[in-house]
Design an enzyme around this catalytic site. Sequence first.
Site, PDB file in Angstrom:
ATOM      1  N   ASN A  16      32.811  34.340  35.469  1.00 37.65           N
ATOM      2  CA  ASN A  16      33.876  33.357  35.166  1.00 37.65           C
ATOM      3  C   ASN A  16      34.299  33.399  33.695  1.00 37.65           C
ATOM      4  OD1 ASN A  16      34.369  29.731  35.295  1.00 37.65           O
ATOM      5  ND2 ASN A  16      35.799  31.316  35.855  1.00 37.65           N
ATOM      6  N   CYS A  18      35.903  36.775  32.567  1.00 38.84           N
ATOM      7  CA  CYS A  18      36.904  37.853  32.457  1.00 38.84           C
ATOM      8  C   CYS A  18      38.022  37.724  33.484  1.00 38.84           C
ATOM      9  CB  CYS A  18      36.245  39.224  32.599  1.00 38.84           C
ATOM     10  SG  CYS A  18      35.056  39.590  31.296  1.00 38.84           S
ATOM     11  N   SER A  20      38.336  35.841  36.785  1.00 38.92           N
ATOM     12  CA  SER A  20      38.812  34.602  37.436  1.00 38.92           C
ATOM     13  C   SER A  20      39.493  33.637  36.459  1.00 38.92           C
ATOM     14  CB  SER A  20      37.697  33.921  38.242  1.00 38.92           C
ATOM     15  OG  SER A  20      36.594  33.561  37.450  1.00 38.92           O
ATOM     16  N   ASP A 128      35.516  44.772  37.857  1.00 34.97           N
ATOM     17  CA  ASP A 128      34.904  44.076  36.727  1.00 34.97           C
ATOM     18  C   ASP A 128      35.156  44.868  35.437  1.00 34.97           C
ATOM     19  OD1 ASP A 128      33.253  42.897  34.914  1.00 34.97           O
ATOM     20  OD2 ASP A 128      31.443  43.006  36.143  1.00 34.97           O
TER      21      ASP A 128
HETATM   22  P1  4NP Z   1      33.757  38.542  35.227  1.00 41.67           P
HETATM   23  O1  4NP Z   1      33.085  39.657  34.300  1.00 41.67           O
HETATM   24  O2  4NP Z   1      32.912  38.472  36.484  1.00 41.67           O
HETATM   25  O3  4NP Z   1      35.124  39.087  35.512  1.00 41.67           O
HETATM   26  O4  4NP Z   1      33.769  37.264  34.433  1.00 41.67           O
HETATM   27  C1  4NP Z   1      31.734  39.612  33.931  1.00 41.67           C
HETATM   28  C2  4NP Z   1      31.353  38.789  32.890  1.00 41.67           C
HETATM   29  C3  4NP Z   1      30.038  38.751  32.498  1.00 41.67           C
HETATM   30  C4  4NP Z   1      29.105  39.522  33.149  1.00 41.67           C
HETATM   31  C5  4NP Z   1      29.487  40.340  34.199  1.00 41.67           C
HETATM   32  C6  4NP Z   1      30.826  40.361  34.590  1.00 41.67           C
HETATM   33  N1  4NP Z   1      27.764  39.514  32.736  1.00 41.67           N
HETATM   34  O5  4NP Z   1      26.964  40.298  33.271  1.00 41.67           O
HETATM   35  O6  4NP Z   1      27.395  38.710  31.860  1.00 41.67           O
END
Ligand code: 4NP
Length: 156
Positions: A16, A18, A20, A128
């Site tokens: 949450n 990047c 969403s 991602d």
């Molecule tokens: P999101 O991206 O799912 O699009 O917010 C990520 C943000 C952080 C992490 C992985 C994906 N993380 O591993 O901390």
Amino acid sequence: MSAKPIKSVLFVCLGNICRSPLAEGVFRAVLAERGKHGISVDSAGTGGWHAGEPPDRRSIAVAAEHGVDISGQRARKIQTEDFSRFDLILGMDQSNMRELKALAPEAMRNRIHLYLEFATGAVGDVPDPYYDEAEAFASVYRMIREASEELATRLN
Ligand code: 4NP
């Protein structure tokens, strides 16, 4: 029998920070551009590592380049109540979908859909971008912008 109109949408990714938050901010902007009121929009992560944090600075930057301010949004972890609070729950990728289906009360599972598929009809993930370069965020922004336009039309 006609389906109940969708009045609330929750976008979900892993952290949450990047994808969403971008989906939330851009969809809200598209609804505002179209003068469409009365749909509440939020986002959440299946993981809580970044709870309370603002979006990733690269998501804030790419949104700002397109006139959308997401800097005030804060990350949170999805809660069981979200599955009854939101009419439509959209996961960014297949991994989010698996998590969401595992977390959701059985009666609420039909509210969960893959974001791009629900919006555009074409099955695909919003990948991602967390470990990637700025270009990945630009690409995610373009996917989300297009999908948001189609989603707003679908919810008319
Ligand atoms: P999101 O991206 O799912 O699009 O917010 C990520 C943000 C952080 C992490 C992985 C994906 N993380 O591993 O901390």
